[in-house]
Scaffold this motif. Structure first.
Motif, PDB file in Angstrom:
ATOM      1  N   HIS A 248       0.831  -1.201   0.000  1.00 27.73           N
ATOM      2  CA  HIS A 248       0.000   0.000   0.000  1.00 27.73           C
ATOM      3  C   HIS A 248       0.870   1.257   0.000  1.00 27.73           C
ATOM      4  N   PRO A 249       0.637   2.179  -0.926  1.00 24.70           N
ATOM      5  CA  PRO A 249       1.533   3.345  -1.061  1.00 24.70           C
ATOM      6  C   PRO A 249       1.468   4.321   0.102  1.00 24.70           C
ATOM      7  N   SER A 250       0.384   4.351   0.852  1.00 22.82           N
ATOM      8  CA  SER A 250       0.218   5.343   1.921  1.00 22.82           C
ATOM      9  C   SER A 250       0.367   4.771   3.323  1.00 22.82           C
ATOM     10  N   ALA A 251       0.254   3.464   3.472  1.00 19.29           N
ATOM     11  CA  ALA A 251       0.223   2.853   4.796  1.00 19.29           C
ATOM     12  C   ALA A 251       1.588   2.856   5.457  1.00 19.29           C
ATOM     13  N   ARG A 252       1.535   2.951   6.785  1.00 19.72           N
ATOM     14  CA  ARG A 252       2.736   2.840   7.611  1.00 19.72           C
ATOM     15  C   ARG A 252       2.771   1.452   8.242  1.00 19.72           C
ATOM     16  N   HIS A 253       3.271   1.367   9.478  1.00 22.62           N
ATOM     17  CA  HIS A 253       3.469   0.042  10.061  1.00 22.62           C
ATOM     18  C   HIS A 253       2.201  -0.546  10.666  1.00 22.62           C
ATOM     19  N   THR A 254       1.370   0.285  11.283  1.00 28.72           N
ATOM     20  CA  THR A 254       0.257  -0.255  12.061  1.00 28.72           C
ATOM     21  C   THR A 254      -1.122   0.121  11.523  1.00 28.72           C
ATOM     22  N   ASP A 255      -1.191   0.771  10.381  1.00 27.43           N
ATOM     23  CA  ASP A 255      -2.486   1.300   9.943  1.00 27.43           C
ATOM     24  C   ASP A 255      -3.028   0.657   8.671  1.00 27.43           C
ATOM     25  N   LEU A 256      -2.503  -0.473   8.272  1.00 28.41           N
ATOM     26  CA  LEU A 256      -2.954  -1.080   7.022  1.00 28.41           C
ATOM     27  C   LEU A 256      -4.447  -1.380   7.029  1.00 28.41           C
ATOM     28  N   LEU A 257      -4.959  -1.886   8.148  1.00 27.55           N
ATOM     29  CA  LEU A 257      -6.378  -2.231   8.199  1.00 27.55           C
ATOM     30  C   LEU A 257      -7.264  -1.025   8.488  1.00 27.55           C
ATOM     31  N   ASP A 258      -6.674   0.151   8.529  1.00 30.72           N
ATOM     32  CA  ASP A 258      -7.482   1.378   8.596  1.00 30.72           C
ATOM     33  C   ASP A 258      -8.046   1.738   7.220  1.00 30.72           C
ATOM     34  N   TYR A 259      -7.499   1.127   6.184  1.00 30.18           N
ATOM     35  CA  TYR A 259      -7.931   1.410   4.815  1.00 30.18           C
ATOM     36  C   TYR A 259      -9.008   0.401   4.420  1.00 30.18           C
ATOM     37  N   ARG A 260     -10.173   0.917   4.050  1.00 24.65           N
ATOM     38  CA  ARG A 260     -11.315   0.050   3.771  1.00 24.65           C
ATOM     39  C   ARG A 260     -11.027  -0.910   2.623  1.00 24.65           C
ATOM     40  N   ASP A 261     -10.322  -0.438   1.603  1.00 20.20           N
ATOM     41  CA  ASP A 261     -10.043  -1.320   0.468  1.00 20.20           C
ATOM     42  C   ASP A 261      -9.152  -2.487   0.878  1.00 20.20           C
ATOM     43  N   VAL A 262      -8.258  -2.245   1.835  1.00 15.50           N
ATOM     44  CA  VAL A 262      -7.409  -3.332   2.324  1.00 15.50           C
ATOM     45  C   VAL A 262      -8.250  -4.362   3.060  1.00 15.50           C
ATOM     46  N   VAL A 263      -9.128  -3.889   3.942  1.00 16.68           N
ATOM     47  CA  VAL A 263     -10.000  -4.801   4.685  1.00 16.68           C
ATOM     48  C   VAL A 263     -10.844  -5.638   3.729  1.00 16.68           C
ATOM     49  N   GLU A 264     -11.393  -5.013   2.720  1.00 18.03           N
ATOM     50  CA  GLU A 264     -12.221  -5.738   1.757  1.00 18.03           C
ATOM     51  C   GLU A 264     -11.426  -6.832   1.059  1.00 18.03           C
ATOM     52  N   LYS A 265     -10.184  -6.547   0.720  1.00 18.58           N
ATOM     53  CA  LYS A 265      -9.343  -7.549   0.057  1.00 18.58           C
ATOM     54  C   LYS A 265      -8.996  -8.692   1.008  1.00 18.58           C
ATOM     55  N   VAL A 266      -8.749  -8.375   2.274  1.00 19.51           N
ATOM     56  CA  VAL A 266      -8.457  -9.426   3.251  1.00 19.51           C
ATOM     57  C   VAL A 266      -9.667 -10.330   3.440  1.00 19.51           C
ATOM     58  N   VAL A 267     -10.842  -9.736   3.594  1.00 19.45           N
ATOM     59  CA  VAL A 267     -12.067 -10.518   3.767  1.00 19.45           C
ATOM     60  C   VAL A 267     -12.317 -11.403   2.543  1.00 19.45           C
ATOM     61  N   ALA A 268     -12.142 -10.852   1.358  1.00 16.14           N
ATOM     62  CA  ALA A 268     -12.356 -11.634   0.134  1.00 16.14           C
ATOM     63  C   ALA A 268     -11.376 -12.790   0.030  1.00 16.14           C
ATOM     64  N   PHE A 269     -10.122 -12.550   0.411  1.00 19.02           N
ATOM     65  CA  PHE A 269      -9.110 -13.611   0.380  1.00 19.02           C
ATOM     66  C   PHE A 269      -9.478 -14.736   1.333  1.00 19.02           C
ATOM     67  N   ILE A 270      -9.891 -14.380   2.547  1.00 16.40           N
ATOM     68  CA  ILE A 270     -10.248 -15.409   3.529  1.00 16.40           C
ATOM     69  C   ILE A 270     -11.457 -16.203   3.055  1.00 16.40           C
ATOM     70  N   ARG A 271     -12.449 -15.525   2.534  1.00 12.86           N
ATOM     71  CA  ARG A 271     -13.652 -16.216   2.041  1.00 12.86           C
ATOM     72  C   ARG A 271     -13.327 -17.168   0.903  1.00 12.86           C
ATOM     73  N   ALA A 272     -12.379 -16.782   0.078  1.00 12.51           N
ATOM     74  CA  ALA A 272     -12.044 -17.598  -1.085  1.00 12.51           C
ATOM     75  C   ALA A 272     -11.223 -18.820  -0.710  1.00 12.51           C
ATOM     76  N   ASN A 273     -10.573 -18.799   0.453  1.00 14.43           N
ATOM     77  CA  ASN A 273      -9.600 -19.839   0.755  1.00 14.43           C
ATOM     78  C   ASN A 273      -9.862 -20.650   2.019  1.00 14.43           C
ATOM     79  N   ALA A 274     -10.930 -20.310   2.755  1.00 12.31           N
ATOM     80  CA  ALA A 274     -11.189 -21.052   4.001  1.00 12.31           C
ATOM     81  C   ALA A 274     -12.689 -21.138   4.245  1.00 12.31           C
ATOM     82  N   GLY A 275     -13.073 -22.120   5.036  1.00 11.94           N
ATOM     83  CA  GLY A 275     -14.462 -22.263   5.419  1.00 11.94           C
ATOM     84  C   GLY A 275     -15.252 -23.073   4.407  1.00 11.94           C
TER      85      GLY A 275
END
Length: 275
Positions: A248-275
């Motif tokens: 992510h071009p703007s994120a620092r060390h602890t704020d990656l999940l402050d970005y909604r688009d990042v959260v959406e990608k994480v959720v989509a990845f988990i849904r696609a690969n588990a459960g």
């Protein structure tokens, strides 16, 4: 050069060398305090508006009982996130950060390391790896199969995650701001010290990542000055497929999940690969 001047420079040299040796000794003795600045205060479950969030206990070694926090998934089909936080703070600091994953219906087990969050014991690489096995054992004993468990690590917690995943393959692995190894990062910050000769807990993720074949999602901020992004790129290059990364071009060390688009990608990845 006169004898007096020569003597002065020799005295200066030996004094400087002596001071450097003192620094080496102090840094060697204090390194675990620097690596694990544990938050020993016990957080309160009641501070979070999650009625189903509860404390559970594991015993990674005889006599050492650790408290962790667990929130169940909304249905038996949903995966459970086994979460390992970074080297600072405590369990309560991570609830808000991980709340979007709970809201997505996933289960969440927040790992309380020894020496952190009011838990007894002193952190070390061997110790935290044992803590990780104990929470994984708890999930299995509760009936959560490996293909429903997603291991998610943050910063130092990515090293714990990689170590566990190399022994016990999960459904998927998420690494947020990962060091290639703690030795690599320490050597970058303390370039004036022979870190690789002195370090007791190297957390060699790059040496372990090649043994992992589960789907990987690696996240790193380009503006991360704690674990510079080059170490995340190095680890990603060494990882096996299937893998994907988000730098992510703007994120620092602890704020990656402050970005909604990042959260959406994480959720989509988990849904696609588990459960």
């Amino acid at each position: 050069m006169g004898a007096g001047v020569k003597g002065f420079f020799m005295l200066w040299f030996w004094g400087l060398l002596g001071a450097y040796c003192v620094v080496l000794v102090v840094m060697f003795l204090a390194q675990r305090n620097l690596l694990y600045p544990a938050a020993i205060d016990a957080p309160n479950l009641s501070d979070h508006s999650l009625p189903e969030l509860r404390a559970i206990e594991t015993e990674p070694e005889p006599g050492l009982r650790l408290t962790h926090w667990f929130h169940p998934p909304t249905s038996p089909e949903q995966p459970v996130i086994l979460y390992f936080h970074g080297n600072a703070g405590h369990l309560g600091d991570r609830v808000a950060k991980m709340r979007p994953l709970i809201d997505a219906g996933f289960g969440l087990l927040l790992t309380g390391y020894r020496g952190y969050s009011g838990n007894p014991g002193k952190p070390s690489e061997d110790g935290l790896r044992a803590d990780a096995r104990s929470v994984h054992d708890w999930l299995l004993a509760e009936g959560f199969a490996a293909d429903r468990i997603v291991i998610f690590g943050e910063s130092l917690g990515t090293a714990v995650s990689v170590a566990l995943a190399s022994e016990r393959p999960p459904a998927a692995l998420v690494l947020e701001a990962p060091p290639s190894s703690i030795a690599d990062v320490a050597a970058a910050h303390y370039w004036y010290l022979p870190v690789r000769l002195l370090i007791r807990d190297p957390w060699d993720s790059i040496g372990r990542i090649g043994s992992i074949d589960v789907p990987l999602f690696l996240l790193h901020g380009e503006r991360d000055h704690v674990v510079p992004v080059r170490f995340g790129r190095k680890l990603f290059a060494a990882a096996n497929e299937p893998k994907q990364a988000l730098f992510h071009p703007s994120a620092r060390h602890t704020d990656l999940l402050d970005y909604r688009d990042v959260v959406e990608k994480v959720v989509a990845f988990i849904r696609a690969n588990a459960g």
